[in-house]
Design a protein around this motif. Structure first.
Motif, PDB file in Angstrom:
ATOM      1  N   VAL A  90       5.614  -2.414   6.632  1.00  0.00           N
ATOM      2  CA  VAL A  90       6.726  -2.812   7.494  1.00  0.00           C
ATOM      3  C   VAL A  90       7.955  -1.947   7.224  1.00  0.00           C
ATOM      4  O   VAL A  90       8.787  -1.757   8.107  1.00  0.00           O
ATOM      5  CB  VAL A  90       7.038  -4.312   7.307  1.00  0.00           C
ATOM      6  N   ARG A  91       8.047  -1.389   6.024  1.00  0.00           N
ATOM      7  CA  ARG A  91       9.177  -0.501   5.751  1.00  0.00           C
ATOM      8  C   ARG A  91       9.151   0.711   6.679  1.00  0.00           C
ATOM      9  O   ARG A  91      10.192   1.122   7.209  1.00  0.00           O
ATOM     10  CB  ARG A  91       9.154  -0.037   4.286  1.00  0.00           C
ATOM     11  N   ASP A  92       7.982   1.312   6.876  1.00  0.00           N
ATOM     12  CA  ASP A  92       7.881   2.436   7.806  1.00  0.00           C
ATOM     13  C   ASP A  92       8.201   2.001   9.227  1.00  0.00           C
ATOM     14  O   ASP A  92       8.879   2.713   9.974  1.00  0.00           O
ATOM     15  CB  ASP A  92       6.470   3.035   7.768  1.00  0.00           C
ATOM     16  N   VAL A  93       7.690   0.844   9.620  1.00  0.00           N
ATOM     17  CA  VAL A  93       7.956   0.335  10.967  1.00  0.00           C
ATOM     18  C   VAL A  93       9.457   0.164  11.175  1.00  0.00           C
ATOM     19  O   VAL A  93      10.016   0.579  12.196  1.00  0.00           O
ATOM     20  CB  VAL A  93       7.216  -0.995  11.200  1.00  0.00           C
ATOM     21  N   ALA A  94      10.126  -0.424  10.204  1.00  0.00           N
ATOM     22  CA  ALA A  94      11.571  -0.636  10.311  1.00  0.00           C
ATOM     23  C   ALA A  94      12.315   0.685  10.432  1.00  0.00           C
ATOM     24  O   ALA A  94      13.293   0.801  11.190  1.00  0.00           O
ATOM     25  CB  ALA A  94      12.071  -1.427   9.104  1.00  0.00           C
ATOM     26  N   GLY A  95      11.868   1.702   9.685  1.00  0.00           N
ATOM     27  CA  GLY A  95      12.508   3.010   9.784  1.00  0.00           C
ATOM     28  C   GLY A  95      12.424   3.577  11.187  1.00  0.00           C
ATOM     29  O   GLY A  95      13.399   4.143  11.705  1.00  0.00           O
ATOM     30  N   MET A  96      11.273   3.429  11.824  1.00  0.00           N
ATOM     31  CA  MET A  96      11.127   3.945  13.191  1.00  0.00           C
ATOM     32  C   MET A  96      11.941   3.121  14.181  1.00  0.00           C
ATOM     33  O   MET A  96      12.537   3.673  15.120  1.00  0.00           O
ATOM     34  CB  MET A  96       9.652   3.964  13.590  1.00  0.00           C
ATOM     35  N   LEU A  97      12.000   1.814  13.996  1.00  0.00           N
ATOM     36  CA  LEU A  97      12.813   0.991  14.891  1.00  0.00           C
ATOM     37  C   LEU A  97      14.280   1.374  14.798  1.00  0.00           C
ATOM     38  O   LEU A  97      14.987   1.422  15.814  1.00  0.00           O
ATOM     39  CB  LEU A  97      12.630  -0.492  14.551  1.00  0.00           C
ATOM     40  N   ARG A  98      14.742   1.653  13.594  1.00  0.00           N
ATOM     41  CA  ARG A  98      16.126   2.111  13.441  1.00  0.00           C
ATOM     42  C   ARG A  98      16.329   3.462  14.128  1.00  0.00           C
ATOM     43  O   ARG A  98      17.385   3.735  14.683  1.00  0.00           O
ATOM     44  CB  ARG A  98      16.474   2.244  11.938  1.00  0.00           C
TER      45      ARG A  98
ATOM     46  N   GLN B 229       0.838  -1.188   0.000  1.00  0.00           N
ATOM     47  CA  GLN B 229       0.000   0.000   0.000  1.00  0.00           C
ATOM     48  C   GLN B 229       0.882   1.251   0.000  1.00  0.00           C
ATOM     49  O   GLN B 229       2.105   1.160   0.078  1.00  0.00           O
ATOM     50  CB  GLN B 229      -0.873   0.008   1.250  1.00  0.00           C
ATOM     51  N   ARG B 230       0.274   2.414  -0.089  1.00  0.00           N
ATOM     52  CA  ARG B 230       1.024   3.656   0.075  1.00  0.00           C
ATOM     53  C   ARG B 230       1.464   3.768   1.530  1.00  0.00           C
ATOM     54  O   ARG B 230       0.710   3.427   2.458  1.00  0.00           O
ATOM     55  CB  ARG B 230       0.176   4.864  -0.306  1.00  0.00           C
ATOM     56  N   ILE B 231       2.683   4.264   1.726  1.00  0.00           N
ATOM     57  CA  ILE B 231       3.238   4.416   3.065  1.00  0.00           C
ATOM     58  C   ILE B 231       3.889   5.791   3.181  1.00  0.00           C
ATOM     59  O   ILE B 231       3.855   6.596   2.242  1.00  0.00           O
ATOM     60  CB  ILE B 231       4.255   3.309   3.383  1.00  0.00           C
ATOM     61  N   HIS B 232       4.498   6.068   4.324  1.00  0.00           N
ATOM     62  CA  HIS B 232       5.211   7.331   4.504  1.00  0.00           C
ATOM     63  C   HIS B 232       6.465   7.345   3.644  1.00  0.00           C
ATOM     64  O   HIS B 232       6.715   8.286   2.901  1.00  0.00           O
ATOM     65  CB  HIS B 232       5.566   7.512   5.985  1.00  0.00           C
ATOM     66  N   GLY B 233       7.302   6.324   3.793  1.00  0.00           N
ATOM     67  CA  GLY B 233       8.471   6.185   2.937  1.00  0.00           C
ATOM     68  C   GLY B 233       9.784   6.627   3.545  1.00  0.00           C
ATOM     69  O   GLY B 233      10.847   6.237   3.062  1.00  0.00           O
ATOM     70  N   ASP B 234       9.756   7.436   4.597  1.00  0.00           N
ATOM     71  CA  ASP B 234      11.004   7.880   5.243  1.00  0.00           C
ATOM     72  C   ASP B 234      10.713   8.181   6.708  1.00  0.00           C
ATOM     73  O   ASP B 234      11.048   9.245   7.220  1.00  0.00           O
ATOM     74  CB  ASP B 234      11.567   9.108   4.530  1.00  0.00           C
ATOM     75  N   LEU B 235      10.100   7.236   7.397  1.00  0.00           N
ATOM     76  CA  LEU B 235       9.602   7.486   8.745  1.00  0.00           C
ATOM     77  C   LEU B 235      10.704   7.302   9.784  1.00  0.00           C
ATOM     78  O   LEU B 235      11.376   6.271   9.815  1.00  0.00           O
ATOM     79  CB  LEU B 235       8.437   6.535   9.048  1.00  0.00           C
TER      80      LEU B 235
END
Length: 469
Positions: free
Chosen positions: A361-369, A320-326
Motif C-alpha cells: 500500500v505504500r507504493d500505491v499511496a505514492g502513485m496516488l499522491r 513484502q519487498r516493494i518499490h519504495g519510491d513509486l
C-alpha cells in the motif's frame, strides 16, 4: 597533446593525493545535483579508495563531513576524475579545477563521466568483467553487450548519474554510496529470475569490496522511445483529456510487479504489533517535520489521527519487498505497456531500511499522491481529473492483484499522509514554490475520514519540472 599522469605515483597515498584535490572538491561537490548536503559547506574530506581505471582516469570513493550538521552521518560519494595538462574546449563544462600543490600540481581535474573516452572504457570493463583494485565488474553471462556503443551522459538525473550507450543500454552510476547491495540491482535481478518483464533486467554491474562491500553501478537495457508517466500525465492535462485508461493499466502493472516481488523475496508477518511500530515511526517523522516546516503545525493534530487509526489496525496481509519510491516519474510507457524503473528507493534512507519488507500500500499511496501532484501543476486545478485517475489506478491494481487497496482506507490514508509529510519537508528545503502542493493534501488528510476524498484548492505557481526529488 594532453599530458597524463599516474593517479597514484609511487610513494603517494590517498592522503597525499588529497592535498591536490581537497580544495577543488570542497567547492565542486556542493554544486552537483546529486550532492545530498545542499546549502552546507563541506568541511571534511577523506579518500577511502583510489583506483586507476586508465592512465588519465581515477575512480574515487570520498567521505565527506559537513558544517552545521554535527549530528548527521558522513556521506560517501563515488567520483570519476580525469586528469590532464590541457583540457579540450569540448570538456570545459566538465572542469573541476586545477591543482596547485601535491602530486597533481599544475594539472587540470575534470568529471571523467563527461568524457567519451572514459565512458567507453567504463563500458568495456562491464562487457568483459574482471577486477581493478577493489572494484569488481560483473555481468550476466547470458547477455552479450556489443562494443563501440557511443556514450552520452543524461542531464535529467538528480540523485545519480546515467550514461546511455548507443540508445541500447543505460548505466546508472550511484553517486551516493552506501554499504550493501543496492536495491536497484537486487530487485530487478530477482524480478528477472521470476520472468517479470515489467522491469528491465540488469545485464552488468560493478561493486567495491573496500572500505565496505557496496554496489556502484548497474547496466540495463535502455528504452529509447519510452515516455515517463509524469510527462504523459501533464500532456493529458494540457490537452484537456482524461488519463484513466493509462492509470488503470498502470495499476495493473504495479500489481504485477508486487506479485512477482512477493514470489521472489521472503514475506514478512502480517501487521499487528508492526502497525503500532509503523504508526509510531510515522508520528515521529510528522513531529520532526513540523519543527522544520512551520506550515504543518496547524494540521499536526489531525494528521496524528491518521496514524492513531493505523496503530490499532490489523491488516491481515503480510508485508513484502516493494518499490519504495513509486510515482509517475518512475514508470515508462513504451510499446503500449508500462515498465517500472528505479528500485533504489528513497536515497536518503539507509540501504538496510530500504530493503525491509513493507506494505505494498505504500507504493500505491505514492502513485496516488503523484496523480495529485500532476493535477495541481496545471491551471486551472482539476481535482476531478486526479480523483478519476486514482480510482482507475486502484481498480487496475485490484483486477491484477485480486485485492483492492481501497478496502483498507485507514492504511491507505496513513501512507498517503506519511508521503505528504515527506513531500512537505522536501519542498520546503529544495523547492519552496512547490510547498502548496503537499500542503493542500495535508489540509485534506488532516480533516478527512479515511474513506472520504476531495479537499480545498490551494493556488500553486506554474511548474516546468518533473515531480519528485
Amino acid at each position: 597533446m594532453r599530458k597524463v599522469v599516474s593517479p597514484r605515483p609511487s610513494g603517494h597515498t590517498p592522503a597525499h593525493l588529497l592535498i591536490s584535490l581537497a580544495d577543488m572538491l570542497r567547492a565542486w561537490l556542493p554544486e552537483q545535483r546529486w550532492f545530498a548536503g545542499k546549502g552546507r559547506r563541506v568541511t571534511e574530506l577523506t579518500l577511502l579508495s583510489v583506483t586507476e581505471l586508465h592512465p588519465a582516469c581515477l575512480h574515487l570513493l570520498v567521505r565527506t563531513g559537513r558544517s552545521s550538521s554535527a549530528s548527521a552521518p558522513d556521506d560517501c560519494y563515488q567520483l570519476f576524475l580525469g586528469v590532464g595538462e590541457v583540457l579540450p574546449p569540448r570538456l570545459a563544462h566538465a572542469r573541476i579545477g586545477r591543482a596547485s600543490e601535491g602530486p597533481l600540481a599544475g594539472l587540470t581535474v575534470y568529471d571523467a563521466l563527461q568524457e567519451p573516452r572514459s565512458a567507453d572504457l567504463l563500458l568495456e570493463r562491464l562487457r568483459t568483467a574482471g577486477t581493478a583494485g577493489p572494484l569488481r565488474f560483473e555481468r550476466d553471462p547470458k547477455v552479450s553487450v556489443p562494443a563501440g556503443l557511443a556514450p552520452r551522459l543524461l542531464d535529467a538525473e538528480q540523485s545519480n548519474s546515467s550514461l546511455v550507450y548507443g540508445d541500447a543500454y543505460i548505466l546508472k552510476v550511484f553517486r551516493r554510496v552506501q554499504p550493501g547491495v543496492n536495491p536497484d540491482l537486487e530487485v530487478p535481478w530477482a524480478l528477472a529470475r521470476q520472468g517479470c518483464t515489467r522491469v528491465p533486467a540488469p545485464v552488468a554491474w560493478f561493486r567495491t569490496s573496500e572500505p565496505q562491500a557496496a554496489t556502484l553501478g548497474v547496466l540495463q537495457p535502455f528504452l529509447p522511445d519510452a515516455v515517463d508517466g509524469w510527462t504523459l500525465a501533464l500532456e493529458a492535462l494540457t490537452a484537456g483529456r482524461h488519463f484513466t485508461d493509462e492509470a488503470y493499466e498502470l495499476g495493473r502493472a504495479t500489481a504485477e510487479v508486487h506479485v512477482a516481488l512477493a514470489a521472489a523475496f521472503a514475506l514478512g508477518a502480517p501487521a499487528g504489533h508492526g502497525s503500532r511500530r509503523l504508526a509510531a515511526a510515522m508520528t515521529a517523522r510528522l513531529e520532526a517535520t513540523s519543527r522544520a516546516v512551520p506550515e504543518l503545525l496547524p494540521h499536526v493534530e489531525g494528521l496524528r489521527g491518521a496514524f492513531d487509526e493505523l496503530a490499532v489496525l490489523d491488516s491481515g496481509r503480510p508485508v513484502q519487498r516493494i518499490h519504495g519510491d513509486l510515482h509517475l516519474g518512475q514508470v515508462l510507457w513504451a510499446g503500449e505497456r508500462w515498465s517500472v524503473i528505479d528500485f533504489e528507493g528513497e536515497p536518503a534512507r539507509p540501504v538496510a531500511e530500504r530493503r525491509q519488507p513493507q506494505s505494498p500500500v505504500r507504493d500505491v499511496a505514492g502513485m496516488l499522491r503523484s496523480f495529485d501532484y500532476a493535477a495541481r501543476s496545471r491551471h486551472p486545478w482539476r481535482p476531478e481529473w486526479a480523483r478519476r485517475c486514482r480510482d482507475a489506478y486502484c481498480a487496475g491494481y485490484a483486477a491484477q492483484a485480486r485485492w483492492d487497496p481501497r478496502a483498507q482506507p485507514e492504511l491507505l490514508r496513513a501512507y498517503e499522509t506519511d508521503r505528504a509529510v515527506y513531500e512537505a519537508l522536501y519542498e520546503a528545503r529544495h523547492r519552496p514554490d512547490w510547498l502548496p502542493v503537499p500542503m493542500a493534501a495535508i489540509a485534506r488528510l488532516a480533516q478527512q475520514h479515511p474513506a472520504s476524498s476531495g479537499g480545498p484548492h490551494t493556488p500553486v505557481p506554474s511548474f516546468h519540472s518533473a515531480q519528485g526529488g
